[in-house]
Design an enzyme around this catalytic site. Structure first.
Site, PDB file in Angstrom:
ATOM      1  N   GLY A   1       2.246   2.991  -2.212  1.00 22.84           N
ATOM      2  CA  GLY A   1       3.405   3.045  -3.091  1.00 22.84           C
ATOM      3  C   GLY A   1       4.615   2.259  -2.620  1.00 22.84           C
ATOM      4  O   GLY A   1       5.670   2.296  -3.267  1.00 22.84           O
TER       5      GLY A   1
ATOM      6  N   GLU B   1      -9.879   4.054  -8.606  1.00 25.32           N
ATOM      7  CA  GLU B   1      -8.858   4.949  -9.155  1.00 25.32           C
ATOM      8  C   GLU B   1      -8.716   4.748 -10.661  1.00 25.32           C
ATOM      9  O   GLU B   1      -8.727   3.615 -11.157  1.00 25.32           O
ATOM     10  CB  GLU B   1      -7.514   4.699  -8.471  1.00 25.32           C
ATOM     11  CG  GLU B   1      -7.510   5.016  -6.981  1.00 25.32           C
ATOM     12  CD  GLU B   1      -6.136   4.838  -6.368  1.00 25.32           C
ATOM     13  OE1 GLU B   1      -5.213   5.572  -6.764  1.00 25.32           O
ATOM     14  OE2 GLU B   1      -5.996   3.963  -5.508  1.00 25.32           O
TER      15      GLU B   1
ATOM     16  N   ARG C   1       1.963  10.311   7.971  1.00 27.57           N
ATOM     17  CA  ARG C   1       0.887  11.293   7.805  1.00 27.57           C
ATOM     18  C   ARG C   1       0.228  11.498   9.160  1.00 27.57           C
ATOM     19  O   ARG C   1      -0.369  10.580   9.716  1.00 27.57           O
ATOM     20  CB  ARG C   1      -0.111  10.772   6.772  1.00 27.57           C
ATOM     21  CG  ARG C   1      -1.152  11.786   6.353  1.00 27.57           C
ATOM     22  CD  ARG C   1      -1.869  11.341   5.100  1.00 27.57           C
ATOM     23  NE  ARG C   1      -2.550  10.077   5.264  1.00 27.57           N
ATOM     24  CZ  ARG C   1      -2.725   9.174   4.304  1.00 27.57           C
ATOM     25  NH1 ARG C   1      -2.236   9.384   3.108  1.00 27.57           N
ATOM     26  NH2 ARG C   1      -3.373   8.055   4.523  1.00 27.57           N
TER      27      ARG C   1
ATOM     28  N   ASP D   1      -7.906   7.561   1.111  1.00 27.62           N
ATOM     29  CA  ASP D   1      -7.204   8.708   1.701  1.00 27.62           C
ATOM     30  C   ASP D   1      -7.442   9.999   0.917  1.00 27.62           C
ATOM     31  O   ASP D   1      -7.619  11.070   1.510  1.00 27.62           O
ATOM     32  CB  ASP D   1      -5.713   8.423   1.857  1.00 27.62           C
ATOM     33  CG  ASP D   1      -5.032   7.927   0.594  1.00 27.62           C
ATOM     34  OD1 ASP D   1      -5.674   7.887  -0.474  1.00 27.62           O
ATOM     35  OD2 ASP D   1      -3.829   7.580   0.671  1.00 27.62           O
ATOM     36  N   THR D   2      -7.503   9.919  -0.407  1.00 28.30           N
ATOM     37  CA  THR D   2      -7.780  11.132  -1.185  1.00 28.30           C
ATOM     38  C   THR D   2      -9.187  11.668  -0.916  1.00 28.30           C
ATOM     39  O   THR D   2      -9.462  12.839  -1.134  1.00 28.30           O
ATOM     40  CB  THR D   2      -7.614  10.871  -2.696  1.00 28.30           C
ATOM     41  OG1 THR D   2      -8.583   9.909  -3.119  1.00 28.30           O
ATOM     42  CG2 THR D   2      -6.226  10.370  -3.016  1.00 28.30           C
TER      43      THR D   2
ATOM     44  N   SER E   1       0.839  -1.197   0.000  1.00 22.87           N
ATOM     45  CA  SER E   1       0.000   0.000   0.000  1.00 22.87           C
ATOM     46  C   SER E   1       0.866   1.236   0.000  1.00 22.87           C
ATOM     47  O   SER E   1       2.061   1.190   0.303  1.00 22.87           O
ATOM     48  CB  SER E   1      -0.923   0.012   1.231  1.00 22.87           C
ATOM     49  OG  SER E   1      -0.157   0.073   2.418  1.00 22.87           O
TER      50      SER E   1
ATOM     51  N   GLU F   1      -6.730   0.994  -9.836  1.00 21.55           N
ATOM     52  CA  GLU F   1      -6.865   0.173  -8.634  1.00 21.55           C
ATOM     53  C   GLU F   1      -8.178   0.482  -7.944  1.00 21.55           C
ATOM     54  O   GLU F   1      -8.908   1.410  -8.340  1.00 21.55           O
ATOM     55  CB  GLU F   1      -5.692   0.404  -7.670  1.00 21.55           C
ATOM     56  CG  GLU F   1      -4.367  -0.089  -8.193  1.00 21.55           C
ATOM     57  CD  GLU F   1      -3.250   0.033  -7.168  1.00 21.55           C
ATOM     58  OE1 GLU F   1      -2.237  -0.653  -7.359  1.00 21.55           O
ATOM     59  OE2 GLU F   1      -3.384   0.802  -6.198  1.00 21.55           O
TER      60      GLU F   1
END
Length: 402
Positions: A165, A270, A368, A289-290, A163, A282
């Site tokens: 990246g 996505e 984050r 999160d976006t 996850s 995906e």
């Protein structure tokens, strides 16, 4: 799911209970929405004091990839709803438990397939015949060398399970394959040595189309644009303007995948947008999160929509409040005591703004830790505002005094 939902809430021992598998910042917002319906929340994660644990009535700390530990917890809690909020879960156990009568959100099938890039890509490209980038799977560096001409250079190698990246590498020549494969194996989950190698898509934009499957049908939020660094989101905004034809095709693709996976809940679908052609990338069967931008852009955030849907309640109309943006507050360092300054200055940047500090208990590297939100007259203004807000916030990190 039946429409006659009954929620048991009060001082009794058999309240309606939801078990959150994953208790980060997204899980925290889901927990808050569940509690608003009087539902008892058990927040589970691999570490203590996770964000959702700070608002839930009960908590559990286990390795969710351990099938025995996961089964024991679920049998003990006897939840009415099992809500996976991360990918690092023994999803095969969820599949078995669903067969035994437990309710997994949106479905055990969705959780199992989408955590594995091989399974979701095969479903989308081969079963549903949806447009994706050219790709192949491999279980060794030698196999990648042998098959690389199927996609050509440059291409992208990813672990089939990871996850944000992690383990992802752009490969530009044959000599980079071995190191990229080592990186993928290092960061892939579950000890898998299997990777996906896909053609490098020269896209114009990336978007997330939040798609809600509910008792009253399929619903869509306005498209969300986003900027990523090393596969992790930095800013997102809504709406991302698309032509009517492109948006219609995105909705068609999203509907096909969501209906194939089954269940009620929100799905973050996505896409790469290449000119007038959307390409499926995906999907996550949970809040994205976006999609944190929806906490200020809509009357019903992605978290509120997820909970309504999983409870079998109608979504009705989603009201868009105006152009909005979010900016992830990423902090680097080591420690477990955080002091934030500059919040007052940050909130002065935009008259319609909010800040969320997630309350994560520690940091070791980069993490984050919060998000800045703003709504403005245009998307461009909102994005600039959240960036400026983020620049005003300073986080000092230290260790707990012994």
């Amino acid at each position: 799911m039946a429409n006659n939902l009954e929620i048991i809430s009060g001082c009794g021992t058999r309240n309606t209970t939801a078990l959150l598998l994953g208790s980060g910042e997204l899980g925290k917002e889901v927990a808050i929405e569940l509690i608003r319906y009087g539902i008892q929340v058990v927040a589970c994660d691999r570490y203590d004091h996770a964000p959702a644990m700070q608002v839930a009535q009960k908590k559990a700390i286990i390795n969710m990839r351990d099938d025995k530990a996961l089964r024991e917890l679920i049998v003990k809690v006897k939840p009415d709803f099992i809500i996976p909020e991360i990918e690092a879960i023994a999803t095969e156990t969820l599949v078995d438990l669903e067969k035994e009568g437990y309710k997994v959100v949106p479905s055990a099938n969705a959780a199992n397939i989408t955590m594995n890039r091989e399974a979701i890509r095969t479903l989308a490209a081969e079963t549903l015949q949806l447009p994706t980038s050219p790709y192949f799977f491999a279980s060794s560096a030698e196999e990648v060398h042998a098959e690389i001409l199927k996609v050509g250079f440059p291409c992208v190698m990813k672990p089939i399970m990871s996850s944000s990246g992690k383990g992802q590498t752009v490969i530009r020549k044959d000599s980079e394959i071995d190191e990229a494969y080592k990186e993928a194996c290092l960061h892939g989950r579950g000890g898998s040595k299997r990777v996906i190698v896909e053609s490098f898509v020269r896209f114009d934009r990336e978007i997330t189309l939040l798609t809600v499957s509910a008792v009253d049908g399929i619903h869509f939020c306005n498209p969300i644009g986003h900027h990523q660094v090393n596969g992790d989101y930095m800013e997102s905004w809504q709406p991302e303007e698309l032509s009517s034809d492109v948006l219609l095709e995105c909705k068609r693709i999203a509907s096909a995948v969501v209906q194939a996976l089954g269940g009620y809940g929100i799905f973050g679908v996505e896409f790469f947008i290449c000119g007038d052609t959307p390409i499926f990338s995906e999907l996550s069967p949970r809040p994205h999160d976006t999609g944190m931008v929806t906490m200020i852009s809509q009357d019903l955030s992605e978290f509120a929509l997820h909970v309504r849907a999983l409870l079998g309640l109608p979504i009705g109309q989603i009201t868009f409040m105006g152009p909005s943006a979010s900016a992830a507050l990423k902090i680097s360092g080591h420690g477990n005591v955080f002091s934030y300054t500059g919040l007052q200055e940050a909130l002065k940047v935009a008259p319609k703004s909010q800040i969320r500090i997630f309350g994560k208990p520690e940091i070791d590297g980069e993490r984050r830790m919060g998000v800045c939100l703003a709504r403005s007259a245009t998307v461009k203004e909102a994005v600039e505002q959240v960036k400026n807000m983020r620049e005003n916030i300073i986080c000092k990190i230290s260790e707990t005094e012994q």
